[in-house]
Every structure is written in structure tokens, then in C-alpha cells.
Design an enzyme around this catalytic site. Structure first.
Site, mmCIF file in Angstrom:
data_model
loop_
_atom_site.group_PDB
_atom_site.id
_atom_site.type_symbol
_atom_site.label_atom_id
_atom_site.label_comp_id
_atom_site.label_asym_id
_atom_site.label_seq_id
_atom_site.Cartn_x
_atom_site.Cartn_y
_atom_site.Cartn_z
ATOM 1 N N ASN A 221 2.152 2.861 -3.186
ATOM 2 C CA ASN A 221 2.506 3.301 -4.536
ATOM 3 C C ASN A 221 3.080 4.717 -4.526
ATOM 4 O O ASN A 221 4.036 5.020 -5.246
ATOM 5 C CB ASN A 221 1.283 3.248 -5.450
ATOM 6 C CG ASN A 221 0.877 1.826 -5.794
ATOM 7 O OD1 ASN A 221 1.706 0.929 -5.817
ATOM 8 N ND2 ASN A 221 -0.405 1.619 -6.044
ATOM 9 N N HIS A 271 -5.823 -0.253 -2.434
ATOM 10 C CA HIS A 271 -6.783 -0.657 -3.473
ATOM 11 C C HIS A 271 -8.221 -0.403 -3.018
ATOM 12 O O HIS A 271 -9.120 -1.164 -3.327
ATOM 13 C CB HIS A 271 -6.577 -2.114 -3.875
ATOM 14 C CG HIS A 271 -5.310 -2.334 -4.643
ATOM 15 N ND1 HIS A 271 -4.862 -3.581 -4.994
ATOM 16 C CD2 HIS A 271 -4.391 -1.467 -5.129
ATOM 17 C CE1 HIS A 271 -3.715 -3.477 -5.649
ATOM 18 N NE2 HIS A 271 -3.416 -2.195 -5.741
ATOM 19 N N TYR A 280 1.088 -4.218 0.704
ATOM 20 C CA TYR A 280 1.458 -2.853 0.351
ATOM 21 C C TYR A 280 1.929 -2.068 1.575
ATOM 22 O O TYR A 280 2.777 -1.185 1.470
ATOM 23 C CB TYR A 280 0.277 -2.141 -0.308
ATOM 24 C CG TYR A 280 0.069 -2.551 -1.744
ATOM 25 C CD1 TYR A 280 0.699 -1.878 -2.784
ATOM 26 C CD2 TYR A 280 -0.758 -3.624 -2.073
ATOM 27 C CE1 TYR A 280 0.517 -2.261 -4.099
ATOM 28 C CE2 TYR A 280 -0.951 -4.014 -3.386
ATOM 29 C CZ TYR A 280 -0.308 -3.331 -4.400
ATOM 30 O OH TYR A 280 -0.486 -3.720 -5.702
#
Length: 825
Positions: A221, A271, A280
């Protein structure tokens, strides 16, 4: 609500287009970037980004590029025809806001439609910029796309709006698409729209989004947020934004010791508790690769040590989980439940990312990675990457270029063992097969459930042992496995049959068991691995051990206890046979029935064999249940966004039934991947090839004389064979041909502040030692004293010694055992 605008009036309001450009047939003939002002570094970076997202060096008139470009043009033409700007939407079927929305109930769906609208506009911009689409260089078409972007910015993506629904749509998915489109259509935007767009990005992705490395601004992210800010800087001509984005990448690179990110052992977590290099992590790799390539040679290029650490993760964190062109599902989180994706297709994009990262690496690394990727592609006979038309054009072009380069010689798969103690994952590689073990602990979740995805993945952390052969079994998890498999009978797991709810543990719950002793030890070739298993929403508990050898995995279970009022099972294996597969099952030399729906229970058997797959040995005799069944499911059953269409696959399952509410039940079996029936039978009849030293709730261990190996998992202090320990630990001893031995010790529970391990063998001297070793006594026995191991995070501590009574050297080493023939040969 005002009446929707007609498309023709909508376009006219923002200006018409010029005559279409005349373009050639190659990728180099895609719409060139031009500027009215003198070229500066912003222009250079913008032009470089265009090339990175469009690709280069491919022919638009050859397959599969011709067809891909044709489909892109066809889709874009249809979107152009149906674009109907209105309050709350740009396409009637993609509403991002109702006049009186119930945002509590529908905000996620609305924000998804906003993001999808942006992505559609970006694809339309690509159809304008790429050759061979039928829309290439059509400036009237470009103006329509620009008008669509303006409508999105005026209506929903602007500083006057607050975000709703999924944050990711507003900070990553939506702005990435808008900024990519802005780069491709830069000369058509005009300063007013550029100013409005960059102001909107500043509003939804402020500098504070990357001020701290926490929450939703970590790992993949964080890289995506940096990409947004960097592209905003390039489009808006802001050096400060580019610098901010470059510098904000810094926390991604250093190894972490908790939470999200890369660990020194190669683990990657997202996460907070999900092993995620296949999801990810892959996104992060592609994102960093793009940004490294973009900044290479510019005044913003990163040359710090952190960049070096990131390059190291290609070999340390990614490559171990790629086998013959597939990316192991055990590190792909909820992505395993997505319709249209599988372990092969997920790998393809990652392979292209490795090549991209290689552009910013040294020549030695770039050459090695190219050979590695080429080998993976060549060996993938099930679904080769270069025929995957679902790949983006730019990635496909990158892979095809590698395969066309005769100077690159494919490398072979490596042999060895990797223990990822920071994410409870294990990878074992041999010459003709590879395996991955997935576990859960107080640090790592049972599984991931979120956004309605992976609702039945609850037992993927219960000791799921997945494996593949060099030219067999590579479709095990690729061919509609996840929507059709019995989720309570994944290969290798021990589980209560208590029925769990869809998404048991809650949305984004990331449920973790209250179990500390999960991990093991390894010398880099063989390993002892254990899991103190506690079932999800269950009273079931067990101690499970796996001993990874040269041609086998020895699997032990003990202390299996439950009080759920339902049976507990250990699944020896569960083979996906595809839509019509019907391999022969042989049990103790007897061929079993082959019709679907057949089931049986075998008492006191010694071995079983599944044609084309593997052999299974039960050295103490065992009761084994077997079933052939056709199972029907739909992707929608495991992912609310999946297809509702039913799909059927056949399965052949072997399992131990420990009964209802077992107390201290056990199991022992040996997995022989690729072994034929003769080899399996001979191994079952050979009492001396290995010994079980213990299989109890206190200790589980084996000895394999031909490998010079002794390994024990100590769940409690005690003794097994020639090894003893005064506290829980994992120990593996290997005697080598050169007269030395290695002793590998770890504290998987991370609770030992003082440990004493004794090898009851005469030892002359200690040759090498880690800093954690506080004492070593040699002589008639070897006693090793360790200090506080809690800070080692379960990492193996390796000691080399010189035995005084060196026994005959093991004869196997890395060679394939002569007694094992492949079952499909």
C-alpha cells in the site's frame, strides 16, 4: 436531479478533436509525446512512464499482440458508444452515487464503481496511445476521454467530496488510473483540468498519507501511495511531490521485526498477520520495479542501501515460492479464491516484475534473474506465461522478449530447504518435486477473509502440505481446486469436522490461534518442522511434525484431542484429478475400484499408491479411509464476486479418522512424491531406512541412518534417541562425509531464556558456533548451552562439530535415491 447530458453535447462542451495521426505497425509507433515548451526533466519522466505502462519492442501485427490490441480497441469503442454522463455516473451501469444514498449499506459498492470508472477511462486512453487498436491517434476520441475525466473530477473526485466506502479506491485504485490516463493524454488536458486533477489527488492523498509507516500506509500500500504522489508530481510539474514520494519509499526497504514488510529470513507480511508475497508482495514488487525504472538515471534516482536490500528480496523472498512457473498458493492470502486467477497466472505477472526490477540492478543479478525466469517459463507445461493472453500487453511483451533472446540460457530449479520462521511457511525443494507447508500461530493468522473473499479458507493454516512434481501434479491447485475441494480435507491438515460459518472469525478478523510453538530448524537441505495446532473456533489441539528429507516427508501427529462432539480427521492427501482423471489406487499391492462414489476403510495397511502422483507409507500400520468423488461448486461459493456457474472436479482422498472427541490420538505416514508403486512397496518393507524415535505429545523425532540425520521436535523437556533437551526446542543433527557434523537448534516458541541440548555421542571439538551459544562441553557427549533465545524469532542456530567416533558417511547426499522410480515414468 438534472437530466443526464447527451454524449454528443457532453463532448462538444469540452472541444472537438483534430485529424487522426498516421501510425506504423510497431509499438514504437504508438502516439508520441510532444510538448509546446522545451523538454525538461518532467517531460523526460512523463515520457518514460508512458513507455513503462505501454511497453515497447513488440509488433502490433503479430500474435498475440495483434489480437490483444484489437480487443482493447473493440472494448474502448463500445465504452465510447455507451458513455452517458449524468449526475452520479459516467456510464449508466456504473453508478458512483445515488441522489439519496444509504452510504452505510452501499458505500463500498459505490466507491468500487467510481474506481472502475477511472480504470475504464485509463483503458480508453491506452487504446488511443497504443498502435493497432483502430482508435490510435484519433484526437476526437481523445477529447471524449478527456471530457469523461473532467466529469469524474467535477462530480466525485474533487476537494469538495469526502471519501466513502473502500479507502483504497480513493487513495490508490482511482487516482492511479486517472494519473496514468493523464500521462497518456497530457497534451489534451489543458492547464485547468491538470490543476483540478492534481488538487483532487492532493485532497484524497495528502502528504500525511505517507507521513508515518503505519495502518494502511505500509508494504504494498505504501508503494502504491508513493506511485500516486510521484505521478501527481510529474503531471503537475512538482519536484517537491516527486521527492516526497521517492523518500517515502524508504520505510519499505529495511527489514522489519514485526508487522507488515520484509523480514531478514525472506518472510513478507501484509495485513499484520498474512504471508503475502503472492498478493500484496507481488504488487509491491511491480510498483517498486516501475518506480526504480522510472527514476533510473534521473536526479531523483535512489542509490541508498535500502534499495540494495530490496533487490536482495528477489532471491530471498520471491524465488523460493516460484516452482516451474507457478507461485505457491500458501503465500497468496485471499487471492486463492478469485475466479480467473490461479497459481500459474499469479506467477506470470511476478515474473515480468522480476525482469523489470532487473533493469535497475547490476549485470550479474540481471543475468541471473533472466536465466531464472526463462527456466520457469520453459518448464511450465501446464500454462506457460507467454501464452497467457490475460497478462497485460506490457508484461507479455517483456516475457516474450526474454524468450526470444537466445543469449539467455535457462537455469534449473535449485535444491534445498527454506524455513520462513517469521511467517510460518516452509519450502522444500528436491530434484523432481517441491513442497510448501502452511501453518498458523499466535503471530500468523489461520487464513484471510475480507471483502467477501476466501470465506472457506479457514483450514489453510492447519498444516496444509501442498506439493508439485517436476512434470506432474502442477495443476493440483490450478484446475478449479478451491471452489470444489472439501475445505475440511486439505492435504496434510488435521481438523475438527465441526461446521464453520462462511468467513469464520469475521471480516478482516485475521484470527490467530493461541499457539506459540510453530516453526522448526534446518541445515538448508533437510528440516524438522512442527506446529502446535489449535483449531479455529474449535477445542481441537494437536502436535504435528514434518521431517523433510531427500525423497520423502515423514509426517507425525500426536496429542490429538478435541471435545467438539464431532470427528477429527487428518488428511493424508487429497488429489485433484481434474474433470475426468481416474488414476489407479493401489493399497498393499491390491488395485482398488475406480468408479466415482467409491469409498472404503482399510485396516492395518502398510502402503498406498496413487498412479501419477505419489506413494504413501504407514510404517506402523494404520487404518486409512479412501474415497473417490466428484465435487461440484462455484467460485461464488468461496468469493461473493465469483462466477455462479457450477464446476465439477474429481478427487481421490486418503485420510485418518481419529473418531469423535479423540484423546491423545496419533498418526504416522510418509509422503513419497512421484514414487512408483514398486518403490513405495519396497520402502514400506524396509524397516531400517528410518526409525521413529518418539511420537508423543512431549517429543516427536526420527533418525535416518543413510542420511546421517537425527531430528527431534521437543514440545517439552525430555529425551528421544541420542538427543535430549531441558526445554521446548527443535533440533536437527547431520553427520557429513568429511567427518564433521552440524547441530541446528531453534526455539520456535520464542520463550526460552536458557536452553541445554545434549547429543549423546562422543565429540572431539566444536568448530563453529553462533553468538547465542554460551557453553559447549565435549567428550563422551556433546552438551550445548544457549542463553536467551527469545530475540532470535525462531531462527535456527547452527553449530559445526567434530565427532570422535565418526561413523560411515551417508551415501545419498543430493543424489536421487536409486530405489525411487517416478510413478508416471
Amino acid at each position: 436531479m438534472p437530466a443526464p447530458w447527451a454524449r454528443r453535447g457532453f463532448v462538444k462542451a469540452w472541444g472537438g478533436g483534430a485529424a487522426a495521426l498516421c501510425l506504423g505497425a510497431t509499438a514504437s509507433a504508438a502516439i508520441p509525446h510532444s510538448t509546446a515548451h522545451a523538454a525538461d526533466e518532467f517531460d523526460v519522466l512523463r515520457a518514460k512512464w508512458r513507455q513503462l505502462i505501454l511497453g515497447s519492442g513488440f509488433s502490433a501485427t503479430t500474435e498475440p499482440f495483434r489480437s490483444k490490441l484489437g480487443r482493447l480497441g473493440k472494448d474502448a469503442t463500445a465504452w465510447r458508444a455507451t458513455m452517458e454522463p449524468a449526475d452520479g455516473s459516467l456510464w449508466p451501469a456504473m453508478v458512483w452515487l445515488d441522489p439519496e444514498p444509504d452510504l452505510d449499506a452501499e458505500s463500498y459498492a459505490f466507491s468500487d464503481q467510481m474506481r472502475k470508472t477511472c480504470q475504464r477511462l485509463c483503458s480508453m486512453a491506452e487504446a488511443y496511445a497504443q498502435p493497432g487498436t483502430g482508435l490510435t491517434g484519433d484526437d476526437a476520441y481523445a477529447e471524449e476521454i478527456v471530457a469523461g475525466i473532467r466529469h469524474v473530477v467535477d462530480e466525485v473526485y474533487n476537494p469538495g467530496r469526502s471519501r466513502y466506502g473502500n479507502w483504497w479506491n480513493w487513495q490508490i485504485g482511482g487516482p492511479q488510473a486517472l494519473l496514468d490516463a493523464a500521462v497518456l493524454l497530457y497534451d489534451h488536458l489543458g492547464p485547468e483540468l491538470i490543476s483540478s486533477l492534481t488538487a483532487a489527488v492532493d485532497h484524497f492523498v495528502p502528504e500525511s498519507a505517507v507521513a508515518e509507516y503505519t495502518g494502511t500506509s505500509t508494504g504494498a500500500n505504501r508503494v502504491d501511495l508513493c506511485r500516486v504522489i510521484m505521478l501527481r508530481g510529474i503531471v503537475g510539474r512538482s519536484a517537491a511531490k516527486i521527492t516526497l514520494a521517492r523518500d517515502a519509499l524508504a520505510p519499505v526497504f529495511p527489514y522489519v521485526t514485526r508487522g507488515d514488510g520484509f523480514y531478514a529470513d525472506g518472510s513478507f507480511i501484509q495485513h499484520s498477520a498474512i504471508p503475502y508475497i503472492g498478493g500484496y508482495g507481488a504488487v509491491l514488487f511491480d510498483g517498486v520495479g516501475l518506480l526504480f525504472a522510472l527514476l533510473k538515471g534521473s536526479s531523483y534516482e535512489r542509490t541508498d542501501p535500502g534499495s540494495r536490500l530490496f533487490l536482495d528480496t528477489v532471491d530471498n523472498a520471491v524465488a523460493p515460492f516460484v516452482y516451474n512457473g507457478l507461485l505457491m498458493d500458501g503465500v497468496s492470502g485471499r487471492g486463492i479464491s478469485r475466479d480467473g486467477a490461479d497459481d500459474h497466472t499469479r506467477a506470470h505477472a511476478l515474473l515480468a516484475s522480476i525482469l523489470l526490477i532487473g533493469q535497475g540492478a547490476g549485470i550479474e543479478e540481471r543475468t541471473r534473474w533472466q536465466a531464472m525466469v526463462k527456466g520457469w517459463i520453459e518448464r511450465d507445461t501446464y500454462k506457460p506465461a507467454t501464452t497467457n493472453t490475460g497478462l497485460s500487453l506490457v508484461r507479455l511483451a517483456r516475457l516474450r522478449s526474454l524468450m526470444d533472446d537466445r543469449a539467455v540460457v535457462a537455469s534449473e530449479e535449485p535444491v534445498g530447504h527454506r524455513l520462513f520462521h517469521n511467517m510460518d511457511r516452509v519450502v522444500h525443494r528436491r530434484h523432481t518435486w517441491a513442497a510448501c507447508l502452511s501453518m498458523a500461530s499466535e503471530r500468523i493468522a489461520h487464513y484471510e477473509f475480507g471483502n467477501g473473499e476466501n470465506g472457506r479458507g479457514f483450514h489453510t493454516g492447519a498444516g496444509w502440505l501442498s506439493w508439485w512434481g517436476d512434470d506432474f501434479g502442477n495443476d493440483q491447485y490450478s484446475d478449479a481446486f478451491w471452489p470444489t475441494v472439501n475445505p475440511y480435507r486439505l492435504p496434510g491438515i488435521t481438523a475438527s469436522t465441526r461446521k464453520l460459518s462462511y468467513g469464520e472469525g469475521g471480516n478482516w478478523g485475521n484470527p490467530k490461534p493461541d499457539a506459540a510453538w510453530v516453526g522448526g530448524t534446518t541445515d538448508g537441505e533437510y528440516a524438522a518442522v512442527g506446529q502446535h495446532l489449535k483449531g479455529l473456533s474449535s477445542t481441537m489441539a494437536a502436535n504435528k511434525s514434518w521431517f523433510f528429507l531427500d525423497d520423502a516427508v515423514v509426517c507425525l501427529g500426536a496429542g490429538i484431542t478435541a471435545a467438539d462432539g464431532v470427528p477429527v480427521e487428518t488428511t493424508v492427501d487429497n488429489r485433484n484429478l481434474g474433470a475426468s482423471g481416474n488414476p489407479v489406487l493401489t493399497v498393499d499391492g491390491r488395485v482398488q475400484p475406480s468408479y466415482q462414489g467409491w469409498t472404503d476403510s482399510f485396516q492395518d495397511i502398510r502402503w498406498a499408491h496413487v498412479e501419477g502422483h505419489a506413494g504413501y507409507v504407514f510404517p506402523r500400520g494404520a487404518t486409512v479411509n479412501a474415497v473417490r468423488e466428484a465435487r461440484t461448486g462455484a467460485w461464488q461459493d468461496i468469493n461473493t464476486g465469483g462466477s455462479p456457474d457450477p464446476v465439477t472436479r474429481r478427487y481421490l482422498t486418503l485420510w485418518h479418522d481419529h473418531g469423535t472427541d479423540p484423546a491423545d490420538a496419533t498418526y504416522v505416514y510418509v509422503l513419497l512424491p512421484g514414487a512408483g508403486p514398486g518403490a513405495t512397496s519396497r520402502r514400506a518393507g524396509s524397516n531400517g531406512w528410518f526409525r521413529i524415535l518418539s511420537n508423543s505429545a512431549g517429543q516427536q523425532g526420527i533418525a535416518v541412518p543413510r542420511l546421517g540425520l537425527t531430528a527431534v521436535n521437543f514440545w517439552a523437556r525430555g529425551e528421544a534417541g541420542e538427543l535430549s533437551a531441558n526445554a521446548p526446542c527443535s533440533v536437527l543433527v547431520r553427520e557429513h562425509r568429511d567427518g564433521t557434523a552440524t547441530v541446528c537448534v531453534s526455539d520456535p516458541a520464542r520463550e526460552t531464556t536458557g536452553l541445554r541440548v545434549t547429543w549423546h555421542r562422543p565429540v572431539r571439538s566444536v568448530l563453529t558456533r553462533p553468538s547465542t551459544l554460551t557453553s559447549a562441553t565435549t567428550g563422551r557427549t556433546l552438551t550445548l548451552g544457549f542463553g536467551d533465545l527469545t530475540g532470535q524469532a525462531g531462527e535456527p542456530q547452527k553449530i559445526t562439530v567434530k565427532p570422535a567416533d565418526w561413523r560411515s558417511a551417508p551415501a545419498v547426499g543430493n543424489a536421487r535415491p536409486s530405489g525411487i522410480e517416478k510413478s508416471h515414468a
